[in-house]
Design a protein around this motif. Structure first.
Motif, PDB file in Angstrom:
ATOM      1  N   GLN A 198      -9.329   1.662   5.185  1.00  0.00           N
ATOM      2  CA  GLN A 198      -9.473   0.349   4.570  1.00  0.00           C
ATOM      3  C   GLN A 198      -9.334   0.471   3.055  1.00  0.00           C
ATOM      4  N   SER A 199      -8.977  -0.637   2.432  1.00  0.00           N
ATOM      5  CA  SER A 199      -8.977  -0.724   0.978  1.00  0.00           C
ATOM      6  C   SER A 199      -9.635  -2.032   0.574  1.00  0.00           C
ATOM      7  N   THR A 240     -12.036  -6.751   1.972  1.00  0.00           N
ATOM      8  CA  THR A 240     -11.704  -5.516   2.680  1.00  0.00           C
ATOM      9  C   THR A 240     -10.672  -5.786   3.772  1.00  0.00           C
ATOM     10  N   THR A 243      -5.603  -0.655   4.810  1.00  0.00           N
ATOM     11  CA  THR A 243      -4.906  -0.251   3.589  1.00  0.00           C
ATOM     12  C   THR A 243      -3.504  -0.849   3.525  1.00  0.00           C
ATOM     13  N   ALA A 246      -3.847  -4.459   2.558  1.00  0.00           N
ATOM     14  CA  ALA A 246      -4.336  -4.570   1.183  1.00  0.00           C
ATOM     15  C   ALA A 246      -3.205  -4.354   0.188  1.00  0.00           C
ATOM     16  N   GLU A 247      -2.374  -3.352   0.427  1.00  0.00           N
ATOM     17  CA  GLU A 247      -1.245  -3.106  -0.472  1.00  0.00           C
ATOM     18  C   GLU A 247      -0.275  -4.278  -0.457  1.00  0.00           C
ATOM     19  N   VAL A 280      -6.486  -2.892  -6.068  1.00  0.00           N
ATOM     20  CA  VAL A 280      -6.725  -2.364  -4.721  1.00  0.00           C
ATOM     21  C   VAL A 280      -7.348  -0.980  -4.846  1.00  0.00           C
ATOM     22  N   TYR A 281      -8.457  -0.760  -4.141  1.00  0.00           N
ATOM     23  CA  TYR A 281      -9.153   0.523  -4.187  1.00  0.00           C
ATOM     24  C   TYR A 281      -9.352   1.052  -2.765  1.00  0.00           C
ATOM     25  N   PRO A 282      -8.787   2.242  -2.438  1.00  0.00           N
ATOM     26  CA  PRO A 282      -9.013   2.827  -1.107  1.00  0.00           C
ATOM     27  C   PRO A 282     -10.499   3.121  -0.902  1.00  0.00           C
ATOM     28  N   LEU A 283     -10.979   2.945   0.328  1.00  0.00           N
ATOM     29  CA  LEU A 283     -12.398   3.120   0.628  1.00  0.00           C
ATOM     30  C   LEU A 283     -12.607   4.370   1.469  1.00  0.00           C
ATOM     31  N   SER A 284     -13.581   5.173   1.064  1.00  0.00           N
ATOM     32  CA  SER A 284     -13.879   6.405   1.791  1.00  0.00           C
ATOM     33  C   SER A 284     -15.301   6.831   1.489  1.00  0.00           C
ATOM     34  N   HIS A 307     -19.032   3.791   0.494  1.00  0.00           N
ATOM     35  CA  HIS A 307     -18.412   2.489   0.731  1.00  0.00           C
ATOM     36  C   HIS A 307     -19.163   1.432  -0.077  1.00  0.00           C
TER      37      HIS A 307
END
Length: 417
Positions: A198-199, A240, A243, A246-247, A280-284, A307
């Protein structure tokens, strides 16, 4: 060969966690230096960091104690209410809440917080600017742009070599450079973690009517959708998605983005318009296996990147900064070696459980609310309804979210280090 410059603490990373720690350590009498590959001027640009942060009321006490709070208040929006809602369809934020919701009100714990809100919403660019101003006012040395190349821990001091060939020495080096921490890598500290696929799409919107200082967290199967109140009748959206989606949202036209946004947003706040760029920020999740190594300590995202579902990432990092500064200053006043294993272990024991428990809790929360299986949905909706009806549980959640529970460092109680 020239002699290396000597300090009490070398701080790699002049972001929000590193700069706050520098202020706290300097307040206690330690000679510190901040090293960062980005000039301060770049970090302060509006396009550098488009996010906003929910600063817990206890964390704001810390910023006040460090002389940063006064500069932040004009740009800080009180968060007096939080509404968490579970649903299936986009646009449901505009419909009346069903039984599957949680509502938190600051007035419910006002007798124990002197009327403070649950937190303050502040754009990160304003936090960075206030910290930079305080750093310069305190006369703290900043080396930027300058990148850490190698970190070698010796028996009494650590030697840091910069990319330009310069060398620094100190009894301790602190890694505060985020997820890709060079200090952590040089110390041989491994990380455990995974991506969520997710991003977070982040945008600021202007609202057609007052938001009432209410923060909304709306859970859809693709992930949470947050509407966070800002000053000047604006809100920060954290949307959210997968990804890939989101992009696509970041790349699409303004008109297309607004159309997609209104499907989620509905008529919730009337006459919504997007202001400024989209991010946009990748989530991890990423958790360091240890918080310390020989003459090394980690704080902030270098130690734990979580997260943003509960908005606690920066609060965790600033609590690290407060705890480490307090441990080091007390050790210095006792004449101890501030970089010794016995001193650093005090910091690790203080923060290890809290960081691990919160990271695991946020991960479980994301997985629970990103699951649309009927039995899971029924169980969590019943749980939310039950918590909402039990005042003592609601108050416990609010104190935890406000950072007012547990063994608090002095700064988070509003006291100088």
């Amino acid at each position: 060969m020239s002699q290396p410059d000597r300090y009490d603490v070398i701080i790699a990373g002049a972001g929000m966690a590193g700069a706050t720690f520098a202020l706290a350590a300097a307040q206690g009498g330690l000679k510190v230096v901040l090293v960062d590959p980005q000039p301060f001027s770049v970090q302060l640009a509006p396009t550098f960091d488009g996010r906003s942060t929910a600063i817990a009321f206890s964390t704001f006490r810390m910023l006040d104690a460090l002389g940063v709070g006064a500069g932040l208040r004009p740009n800080a929006c009180r968060m007096d209410h939080i509404l968490v809602t579970d649903g299936r369809r986009p646009g449901a934020a505009s419909r009346p809440a069903a039984s599957a919701f949680l509502r938190f009100d600051a007035e419910e714990i006002g007798d124990r917080t002197d009327g403070e809100p649950l937190g303050y919403l502040v754009e990160n660019r304003h936090i960075r600017s206030a910290l930079a101003e305080a750093i310069l006012a305190a006369g703290i040395e900043v080396r930027a742009p300058a990148a850490v190349q190698t970190v070698v821990a010796g028996p009494a001091r650590t030697t840091v070599t910069l990319a330009d060939g310069g060398t620094l020495e100190a009894p301790l080096v602190v890694g505060a450079e985020g997820r890709g921490s060079r200090v952590r890598q040089q110390a041989g500290i491994d990380v455990t973690g995974w991506g969520y696929g997710q991003s977070g799409v982040v945008a600021t919107v202007s609202l057609g009517r007052d938001h009432g200082n209410v923060a909304h967290e709306y859970f859809l199967p693709a992930g949470p959708f947050a509407i966070l109140p800002l000053t000047e009748q604006r809100a920060s959206l954290v949307w959210t998605e997968t990804t890939r989606r989101a992009e696509a949202l970041k790349a699409c036209s303004d008109a297309a983005f607004h159309a997609h946004l209104m499907r989620r947003f509905g008529d919730f706040m009337e006459n919504v318009s997007v202001v400024g760029p989209r991010f946009v920020y990748p989530l991890s999740l990423q958790l360091a296996d240890k918080l310390t190594a020989p003459r090394t300590a980690l704080i902030g995202d270098a130690a734990h990147a979580v997260h943003p579902v509960a908005g606690q990432g920066l609060n965790m990092g600033l609590k690290d900064a407060a705890a480490l500064a307090e441990v080091l200053v007390e050790a210095m006043r006792l004449g101890e070696d501030i970089g010794s294993e016995i001193v650093l272990d005090r910091y690790a024991r203080w923060r290890r459980f809290d960081n691990t428990a919160l990271a695991a809790g946020f991960d479980g929360f994301v997985r629970l609310f990103s699951n649309d299986l009927p039995p899971v949905r029924l169980a969590r909706d019943l749980g939310m309804a039950a918590v909402n009806r039990i005042p003592v549980l609601r108050r416990a959640f609010m104190h935890e979210a406000g950072g007012a529970s547990g063994d608090l460092p002095r700064l988070l109680r509003g006291e100088p280090v």
